[in-house]
Motif scaffolding. Structure first.
Motif, short mmCIF file in Angstrom:
data_model
loop_
_atom_site.label_atom_id
_atom_site.label_comp_id
_atom_site.label_asym_id
_atom_site.label_seq_id
_atom_site.Cartn_x
_atom_site.Cartn_y
_atom_site.Cartn_z
N THR A 1 0.36 8.58 -0.32
CA THR A 1 1.45 8.11 -1.18
C THR A 1 2.24 7.00 -0.50
OG1 THR A 1 1.65 10.29 -2.21
CG2 THR A 1 3.53 8.80 -2.43
N ALA A 2 2.51 7.16 0.80
CA ALA A 2 3.25 6.14 1.54
C ALA A 2 2.49 4.83 1.60
CB ALA A 2 3.58 6.64 2.94
N VAL A 3 1.22 4.89 1.96
CA VAL A 3 0.42 3.67 2.13
C VAL A 3 0.18 2.98 0.79
CG1 VAL A 3 -1.81 2.76 2.85
CG2 VAL A 3 -0.67 4.51 4.24
N VAL A 4 -0.31 3.75 -0.18
CA VAL A 4 -0.64 3.16 -1.48
C VAL A 4 0.61 2.74 -2.23
CG1 VAL A 4 -1.71 3.58 -3.73
CG2 VAL A 4 -2.80 4.44 -1.65
N GLY A 5 1.62 3.62 -2.25
CA GLY A 5 2.84 3.33 -2.99
C GLY A 5 3.53 2.07 -2.50
N LEU A 6 3.73 1.97 -1.18
CA LEU A 6 4.41 0.81 -0.63
C LEU A 6 3.55 -0.45 -0.74
CD1 LEU A 6 6.10 2.40 2.50
CD2 LEU A 6 7.19 1.66 0.39
N GLY A 7 2.24 -0.31 -0.53
CA GLY A 7 1.36 -1.47 -0.63
C GLY A 7 1.33 -2.05 -2.04
N VAL A 8 1.15 -1.18 -3.03
CA VAL A 8 1.12 -1.63 -4.42
C VAL A 8 2.47 -2.21 -4.82
CG1 VAL A 8 0.90 -0.85 -6.81
CG2 VAL A 8 -0.73 -0.06 -5.08
N SER A 9 3.55 -1.59 -4.35
CA SER A 9 4.89 -2.07 -4.70
C SER A 9 5.14 -3.48 -4.17
CB SER A 9 5.94 -1.11 -4.12
OG SER A 9 7.25 -1.59 -4.38
N VAL A 10 4.78 -3.74 -2.94
CA VAL A 10 4.98 -5.07 -2.36
C VAL A 10 4.15 -6.11 -3.10
CG1 VAL A 10 4.60 -6.48 -0.31
CG2 VAL A 10 5.67 -4.23 -0.10
N LEU A 11 2.90 -5.79 -3.39
CA LEU A 11 2.04 -6.74 -4.11
C LEU A 11 2.55 -6.97 -5.53
CD1 LEU A 11 -1.51 -5.56 -2.96
CD2 LEU A 11 -0.27 -7.60 -2.22
N GLY A 12 2.94 -5.90 -6.21
CA GLY A 12 3.41 -6.03 -7.58
C GLY A 12 4.72 -6.76 -7.70
N ALA A 13 5.50 -6.79 -6.61
CA ALA A 13 6.79 -7.47 -6.64
C ALA A 13 6.67 -8.98 -6.47
CB ALA A 13 7.70 -6.91 -5.56
N GLN A 14 5.55 -9.46 -5.93
CA GLN A 14 5.47 -10.87 -5.54
C GLN A 14 5.64 -11.86 -6.69
OE1 GLN A 14 5.85 -11.74 -2.36
NE2 GLN A 14 6.07 -9.50 -2.38
N PRO A 15 5.02 -11.65 -7.86
CA PRO A 15 5.22 -12.64 -8.93
C PRO A 15 6.68 -12.88 -9.27
CG PRO A 15 3.40 -11.19 -9.48
CD PRO A 15 4.04 -10.61 -8.26
#
Length: 341
Positions: free
Chosen positions: A188-202
């Motif tokens: 949850t920590a790895v996937v959640g934070l990774g997806v969150s950072v990528l999804g925030a970029q646009p």
């Protein structure tokens, strides 16, 4: 037959993970809320666009790493306490549902909030209105009465997914017993934070000025993407802090004790933040919304959070709970005694 009465968990018996997570996330809440009061010649997503390179960098950091989560009438019209009250009504309805139905409902709400939204495209350039920055007390009360009701009724939609997941996690004591859920928490920590950072970029690149403002159709896609992946980031932060708390174990130093004390008094500390925003930004008080920048507001938010950490730690040392936590416990545990065999 004997009778027992439910009561609050003693401070010494509380798990470190949830308290530490709440204490740290209060910093994120301060950073997420404070910039919405700022004014400028051009506003985008609550961030003034006539900004310095430092402000642009801080904007990118906030948009990337800060997850977007009677007080509303007096302090902050976008407050979340009224939404929590509505969610508690939802919780009373679904608390006895089986895990799979809670997860299905959480997934449905998550997908719904991730769908393209025309509202996002129309609202991203809105400056703070008279509900956020009322010119006088009369306007404050009249404007915020409607705003608080609107937020309380529609806001819970955005909080429903993590709320339902939290019910399941609490049922299985995921945060209280991390040793039994280490793999789940790590993923949850790895996937959640990774997806969150990528999804925030646009959105983060647009808000910081690194990319030009796209058309409404694009905003309708990337706005909800930012919000939805931010929910996953919230799960990731909670999991990461819980794993850190488990690693710390009984080796608590002064800083960890102070942060945990803040989490134990999270409602009181949160309301202190709202008081600060009211004093600093309200036009008929200090009226600094046109003076402070994104960077200086982030410093104000961090300083406010640090003050609450110091106050919470002082209350811990003197054996005092937060005043609003005491109030909630008096209401919560004032119930009929339960009979047991």
């Amino acid at each position: 037959m004997s009778t027992t009465a439910a009561g609050p968990t003693a401070l010494a018996e509380r798990a470190l993970g949830p308290d530490l997570a709440r204490g740290v996330m209060l910093l994120f809440i301060a950073l997420a809320n404070s910039h919405y009061f700022l004014r400028g010649s051009s506003i985008l997503g609550g961030y003034p666009q006539d900004a310095s390179p430092l402000d642009s960098a801080v904007t990118w950091l906030l948009a990337t790493f800060v997850v977007g989560m009677a007080d509303g009438l007096l302090f902050f019209a976008g407050d979340i306490l009224a939404m929590y009250g509505v969610l508690l009504l939802l919780g009373a309805w679904v608390v006895f549902w089986k895990d799979r139905w809670l997860l299905v409902l959480a997934l449905l709400v998550f997908v719904m909030t991730a769908l393209p939204s025309a509202d996002y495209a129309s609202a991203i350039a809105d400056p703070p209105d008279s509900a956020m920055l009322p010119p006088d007390v009369g306007t404050m009360l009249s404007e915020r009465t409607g705003a608080v009701g609107f937020v309380a009724l529609l806001g819970p939609i955005g909080f429903a997914c993590p709320f339902l997941i939290g019910l399941v996690a609490g049922r299985h004591r995921v945060l209280e017993q991390p040793e039994r859920h280490r793999i789940l928490l790590t993923v949850t920590a790895v996937v959640g934070l990774g997806v969150s950072v990528l999804g925030a970029q646009p959105i983060a690149l647009v808000l910081s000025g690194a990319r030009p403002l796209p058309g409404s159709e694009t905003l309708e896609l990337i706005g909800p993407l930012h919000d939805a992946t931010g929910v996953l980031g919230g799960f990731g932060y909670a999991a990461l802090i819980t794993l850190i708390a488990h690693r710390i174990g009984a080796r608590r130093g002064a800083v960890i004790n102070a942060l945990a004390a803040t989490g134990q008094r999270s409602m009181t500390c949160y309301l202190v933040q709202s008081v600060v925003w009211a004093i600093v930004f309200t036009p008929f008080l200090l009226d600094l919304s046109a003076t402070l920048t994104v960077a200086s507001t982030a410093l104000l938010a961090t300083g406010t959070w640090l003050v609450t950490v110091v106050l919470a730690d002082r209350m811990r040392r003197t054996g005092q709970r937060g005043p609003f936590e005491v109030l909630v416990r008096r209401v919560t545990y004032r119930q009929p005694r339960r009979a047991t065999l």
